[in-house]
Design a protein around this motif. Sequence first.
Motif, mmCIF file in Angstrom:
data_model
loop_
_atom_site.group_PDB
_atom_site.id
_atom_site.type_symbol
_atom_site.label_atom_id
_atom_site.label_comp_id
_atom_site.label_asym_id
_atom_site.label_seq_id
_atom_site.Cartn_x
_atom_site.Cartn_y
_atom_site.Cartn_z
ATOM 1 N N VAL A 91 -4.305 9.491 -3.608
ATOM 2 C CA VAL A 91 -5.040 8.756 -4.060
ATOM 3 C C VAL A 91 -4.349 7.633 -2.887
ATOM 4 O O VAL A 91 -3.202 7.338 -3.505
ATOM 5 N N LEU A 92 -5.224 6.796 -2.076
ATOM 6 C CA LEU A 92 -4.132 6.053 -1.678
ATOM 7 C C LEU A 92 -4.639 4.616 -1.912
ATOM 8 O O LEU A 92 -6.370 4.736 -1.536
ATOM 9 N N ILE A 93 -4.317 3.777 -1.618
ATOM 10 C CA ILE A 93 -4.564 2.028 -2.320
ATOM 11 C C ILE A 93 -3.821 1.197 -0.804
ATOM 12 O O ILE A 93 -2.606 1.266 -0.676
ATOM 13 N N HIS A 94 -4.918 0.536 -0.434
ATOM 14 C CA HIS A 94 -4.138 -0.580 1.016
ATOM 15 C C HIS A 94 -4.750 -1.868 0.859
ATOM 16 O O HIS A 94 -6.026 -1.929 0.542
ATOM 17 N N LEU A 95 -3.864 -2.638 -0.175
ATOM 18 C CA LEU A 95 -4.852 -3.933 -0.250
ATOM 19 C C LEU A 95 -4.910 -4.953 0.997
ATOM 20 O O LEU A 95 -3.828 -4.979 2.068
ATOM 21 N N ASP A 96 -6.034 -4.998 1.329
ATOM 22 C CA ASP A 96 -6.425 -6.047 2.491
ATOM 23 C C ASP A 96 -6.273 -7.615 2.528
ATOM 24 O O ASP A 96 -5.153 -7.717 1.574
ATOM 25 N N ARG A 97 -5.469 -8.092 3.481
ATOM 26 C CA ARG A 97 -4.443 -9.402 3.565
ATOM 27 C C ARG A 97 -5.561 -9.783 1.984
ATOM 28 O O ARG A 97 -4.844 -10.591 2.034
ATOM 29 N N PHE A 98 -6.697 -10.833 1.463
ATOM 30 C CA PHE A 98 -7.088 -11.316 0.865
ATOM 31 C C PHE A 98 -6.526 -11.021 -0.134
ATOM 32 O O PHE A 98 -5.985 -11.860 -0.921
ATOM 33 N N GLU A 99 -6.724 -9.789 -0.542
ATOM 34 C CA GLU A 99 -6.025 -9.265 -2.092
ATOM 35 C C GLU A 99 -4.988 -10.054 -1.831
ATOM 36 O O GLU A 99 -4.085 -10.016 -3.000
ATOM 37 N N SER A 100 -3.895 -9.508 -0.962
ATOM 38 C CA SER A 100 -2.377 -9.609 -0.543
ATOM 39 C C SER A 100 -2.005 -10.775 -0.637
ATOM 40 O O SER A 100 -1.119 -11.377 -1.408
ATOM 41 N N CYS A 101 -2.765 -11.892 -0.099
ATOM 42 C CA CYS A 101 -2.208 -13.313 -0.336
ATOM 43 C C CYS A 101 -2.980 -13.608 -2.156
ATOM 44 O O CYS A 101 -2.218 -14.424 -2.268
ATOM 45 N N ARG A 102 -3.630 -12.894 -3.041
ATOM 46 C CA ARG A 102 -3.935 -13.450 -4.194
ATOM 47 C C ARG A 102 -2.819 -13.149 -5.065
ATOM 48 O O ARG A 102 -2.704 -13.661 -6.116
ATOM 49 N N THR A 103 -2.882 -11.614 -4.840
ATOM 50 C CA THR A 103 -1.478 -11.079 -5.855
ATOM 51 C C THR A 103 -0.621 -10.924 -5.659
ATOM 52 O O THR A 103 0.683 -10.743 -6.351
ATOM 53 N N GLY A 104 0.207 -11.218 -4.203
ATOM 54 C CA GLY A 104 1.168 -11.048 -4.006
ATOM 55 C C GLY A 104 2.348 -12.009 -3.979
ATOM 56 O O GLY A 104 1.806 -12.697 -4.945
ATOM 57 N N GLY A 137 0.758 -1.668 -0.705
ATOM 58 C CA GLY A 137 0.353 0.291 0.237
ATOM 59 C C GLY A 137 0.952 1.485 -0.227
ATOM 60 O O GLY A 137 1.984 1.715 -0.121
ATOM 61 N N GLY A 138 0.174 2.431 0.073
ATOM 62 C CA GLY A 138 0.783 3.534 0.328
ATOM 63 C C GLY A 138 -0.227 4.783 -0.862
ATOM 64 O O GLY A 138 -1.121 4.113 -1.096
ATOM 65 N N VAL A 139 0.770 5.984 -1.126
ATOM 66 C CA VAL A 139 -0.529 6.919 -1.517
ATOM 67 C C VAL A 139 0.382 7.663 -2.812
ATOM 68 O O VAL A 139 1.530 8.012 -2.838
ATOM 69 N N ALA A 140 -0.843 8.000 -3.580
ATOM 70 C CA ALA A 140 -0.181 8.969 -4.907
ATOM 71 C C ALA A 140 -0.668 10.362 -4.604
ATOM 72 O O ALA A 140 -1.556 10.872 -4.628
ATOM 73 N N ILE A 141 0.563 11.534 -4.308
ATOM 74 C CA ILE A 141 -0.167 12.719 -3.799
ATOM 75 C C ILE A 141 0.281 13.814 -5.520
ATOM 76 O O ILE A 141 2.211 13.680 -5.846
ATOM 77 N N PRO A 142 -0.694 14.494 -6.149
ATOM 78 C CA PRO A 142 0.209 15.305 -7.661
ATOM 79 C C PRO A 142 1.404 16.227 -6.756
ATOM 80 O O PRO A 142 0.134 17.029 -5.881
ATOM 81 N N ASP A 143 2.128 16.776 -7.261
ATOM 82 C CA ASP A 143 2.975 18.486 -6.686
ATOM 83 C C ASP A 143 2.258 19.136 -7.402
ATOM 84 O O ASP A 143 2.882 19.666 -6.531
ATOM 85 N N ASN A 144 1.391 19.175 -7.847
ATOM 86 C CA ASN A 144 0.396 20.590 -8.832
ATOM 87 C C ASN A 144 1.612 20.796 -9.850
ATOM 88 O O ASN A 144 1.636 22.318 -10.034
ATOM 89 N N ASN A 145 2.229 20.293 -10.051
ATOM 90 C CA ASN A 145 3.331 20.612 -10.844
ATOM 91 C C ASN A 145 3.964 19.897 -12.613
ATOM 92 O O ASN A 145 4.158 19.759 -13.247
ATOM 93 N N GLY A 146 2.043 18.376 -12.756
ATOM 94 C CA GLY A 146 2.339 17.505 -13.727
ATOM 95 C C GLY A 146 2.935 17.033 -12.744
ATOM 96 O O GLY A 146 2.579 15.769 -13.950
ATOM 97 N N GLY A 147 2.916 16.447 -11.890
ATOM 98 C CA GLY A 147 4.559 15.543 -11.177
ATOM 99 C C GLY A 147 3.783 14.556 -10.160
ATOM 100 O O GLY A 147 2.390 14.922 -9.607
ATOM 101 N N VAL A 148 4.066 13.204 -9.654
ATOM 102 C CA VAL A 148 3.660 12.829 -8.896
ATOM 103 C C VAL A 148 4.482 12.338 -7.679
ATOM 104 O O VAL A 148 5.680 12.257 -8.134
ATOM 105 N N ILE A 149 4.297 12.174 -6.276
ATOM 106 C CA ILE A 149 4.752 11.662 -5.138
ATOM 107 C C ILE A 149 4.338 10.685 -4.672
ATOM 108 O O ILE A 149 2.903 10.448 -4.671
ATOM 109 N N PHE A 150 5.369 9.935 -4.356
ATOM 110 C CA PHE A 150 4.518 8.200 -3.909
ATOM 111 C C PHE A 150 5.398 8.557 -3.084
ATOM 112 O O PHE A 150 6.781 8.375 -2.352
#
Length: 747
Positions: free
Chosen positions: A258-271, A186-199
Amino acid sequence: MELKPQPGMAETSVLERIEGRFGYATDQQHLPGLLHGAILRSRHAHARLLRVDTSRARLMSGVRAVVTAADVPGLNRLGIVVRDQPVLCEDRVRYEGDAIAAVAADTVEQARAALEVIDVDYAPLAVVDQAETAEQMSPLHGESNLLAREAFERGDTDAAFARCAVIVEHHYQTPRQMHAFMETEGGVAIPDNNGGVIFRVGCQSGHRDAEQLADILGLKPSQVTVEATPTGGAFGGKDELTIQPAAGILALQTGSPVLIHLDRFESCRTGIKRHPVSMIMTTGCDRQGRILAHRVDALLDTGAYASLGPAVLENFLDHATAPLYRIEAYSVSGRLVYTNNGVSGAFRGFGGNQATFAVESQLDALAEKLAMCPLALRRINLRTVDEPGSRGQVVRWSAPPTDVLAEAGASPLWAPAVSDARRRWLTGTGMAMGAQGNGLGDGLPDRGGGRVSLSAEGRIRLEFGFSDYGQNLAEAITCLVCETLGCVAGDIDVVLGNSRGPDSGPTSASRSSVLIHGVLADILPRWKDRVRDQAAVLTGLPCDQLYSGPGGLFAGGRQVLSYRELAEKGQPEQTRVDASQAFPVAPEGNQLVGRYLQLQIATVARVAVDRLTGRVRVTDLHHITAAGRVIYPPGYLGQIEGAAIMGLGMALSEDMPTRQGRYLADNLDQYIIPTLQDVPDQRVDVLDNTPTTDRFPVRGVGELGIEAVAPAICSAIEAATGIRVRHLPVDAGYLLAELCAQEETCS
C-alpha cells in the motif's frame, strides 16, 4: 578560506538529484499488486467524534480495505517524546487534519472517492487557538494545556540588573514555518509474507520508526523493517511517523503493498511546523558594554500534540542563555502549551534560531543605546575557548569566537553599496553571530554505529542507519574511506537507513557527520588489517609489504590481488567489522547539560529596502563558519547556503497563521517560500585550524547556516532605514508606514 563549488567533485548521486533522477520513496508505483491509500482528515480543529460510518465506502468500486481506530492492531498512539497522538482518532479530534480513517483501493482516485462517502458526525468543542490563554482553557490532554515548563538560572539576576547602566526590553515574535520539502510525506508498506511488514519511506530514523510501528501494528520488532529512502527533504518534518501507521495497517488488512503519498494541500494541513515563539527579553550592561544581566520569558505553541516540543523548548532556552557571550547573571524560562493549531515539532535549528534572533537583536539595541559599534560590543563580551559554556558546562569550540567576529568585520559587504541616484532603494549592511551544538545533548542517550565488509562482488560495503535526505552522507563516507584506504569511489558501496543494519541513531541534531567520522576512524584500520592478513595468505607476500589501493591490494607499486579476487578466494565473512560509539561529551563524562561540540557562524547581510513599497531584497549574504574540518566541500557549501535560504524565508515571507485553529494558507501559492529569484549572492568562508591530532575534527553543519540569518537581515534593515523589526516575518506594510512617518517628521 573561502569555500567555493569545485567542478568535477559531484558524485553520481548528486548529479541524479540535480537532474531529478534520484529515486524517492513514492516512486515505487510498479510493485506487483500495489494498492493506493488515502487518509480521511478531520474538518474541525476540535470536536467530539459521535459517529464514523464507513459502510458506503466499503462498497465503492476498487476499494480493498477501510480502517478506523477499531482496526489498529496494537497501540493506537505515536510520538517520539510523548505518545499522545492517535494513529486514527477514537472519540475526539484535536486539529484540522487529525486522521480518522484510511482507505486502500486499486487507484488513488478510487481511494479518495471512498473518503468522500465516509460519514462522520462531529460535536464541535471550544477551540484553543491562542497560546497566551491556553492554560485557562479546557485541557486537550490530561489536566492542563501546559505541556512543559523549564527554566535556567545563573547568579542573582535582580541584583545584576540593579547595577546596569543601560537596560533594553523588547517583545519578539517568530513565525510558524512550514518545511515545504520537495517530496511531501509518503512511502509504501509491503507485507513480507511472514506476517511482517517492510516500509520504504522518507524518514529520519529507521530504527526508531520500526520500534513505534511494531507497537502500533501489534508485531514483534523483528517483524518490522524500515528502509529509509533518500528523501526529497526533511529538515525535521519527517522525524515523526507520518503515513507509515496507516499504510502498515492497510497492508496487513489487504495482504498487498500500500502506497500513500500526501499531496501538497494535505501536507500543508497536517505536516509538522516550526514552533512559533513569543518572548519578552530584557538585557542590561554597564557603561563599558559588559553584559551583566539577562532575562527571558518565552511561550511556545506546540499545537495539538507534543511531538518533539519538549526538546525544542530545552534547545530554545539553551540558546536564549546567549552561549557565545559572557553574562554575569541570567534567568531564562519558557512554557510549552497545547493548542488546536496543527502540530509543531522538529525543524532545522530546533528552537535555537528563534532564540538567536532575539539575543542578537538585543545586543544591537544595547550598542545603539551606548552609541557603540555593535561589533565592538560583541567583542567585549565574547567567550574565550577556555571558558565554560553559558550553563557552566565544558564546551569545545571549533575556533576562538573573536576570530569569527574579526572575519565578519573584514567582510567586503561593509563597503558602501553603489548608491541609488533616485534614492528609491535604501541599502544597508548588518551582521549577527550564532552558535550551534552537535548531538542530542542534556544527557540523552546518543550512540551511533556502523559496519564495513567486503561484498561477494568485491565491493567495500559501508553500512550506517542514518537516513540521507540531502546532507551528502554517502559522499562524505566515500571521501573518508578513499582517504583512509587509498581506494577510489568505484570500489565502494554505501548503504544507509535500513533498520536491519547498524543502529546509528536519528538523522537529527547535526550528529551524523560526527559519528560517521568517529566510527570510520575505529573500523577502517581494523578492516585494513584483516584484509591485508587474508591477502598475505593468498599471495604469499609478507603483510608489511601489502597495502590497499584502487581496486585491491598492492605491493611494490603494482596490484597483486583485486578486491573481487579476495572476495572469491578469501573469507569475506571475516572482513566484517562493526563499531558503535557514544556521541562525544565532556571528558569527565557526567555532564548532563548543553552540548559539548560547539560550532559558530557570523552572517553578514546586505539588503535593499524599497521606499515605495517597503519590500526588502537581500542582495548578499556572507557566512563565516567555524565548524571543524570540511570533508566534502560541495556538501558543506550546500548545507550552509541551503539553511540560509530557509532562514531568509523565516525572516521575510514564511508564516502559517491560524484562525480558530485553521491554517490560513493551504498551498505554496499562499505560503511564499524563497525561489531562485529571491536567493542572494552567497559567500561561505571556513575557519579551520583543526590540528591533525584533534579527537573530534569533524562537526555537523546541517543547522548552522540558518542560525544568524534573520537577525543579520534585521540589522541590515535597521542600517538602511533606522527601523528595527522584532516580529517576523518582516511586514512590508509596517516598514512602509514607518518610512512614511519618518519622511513626514523630516518634512
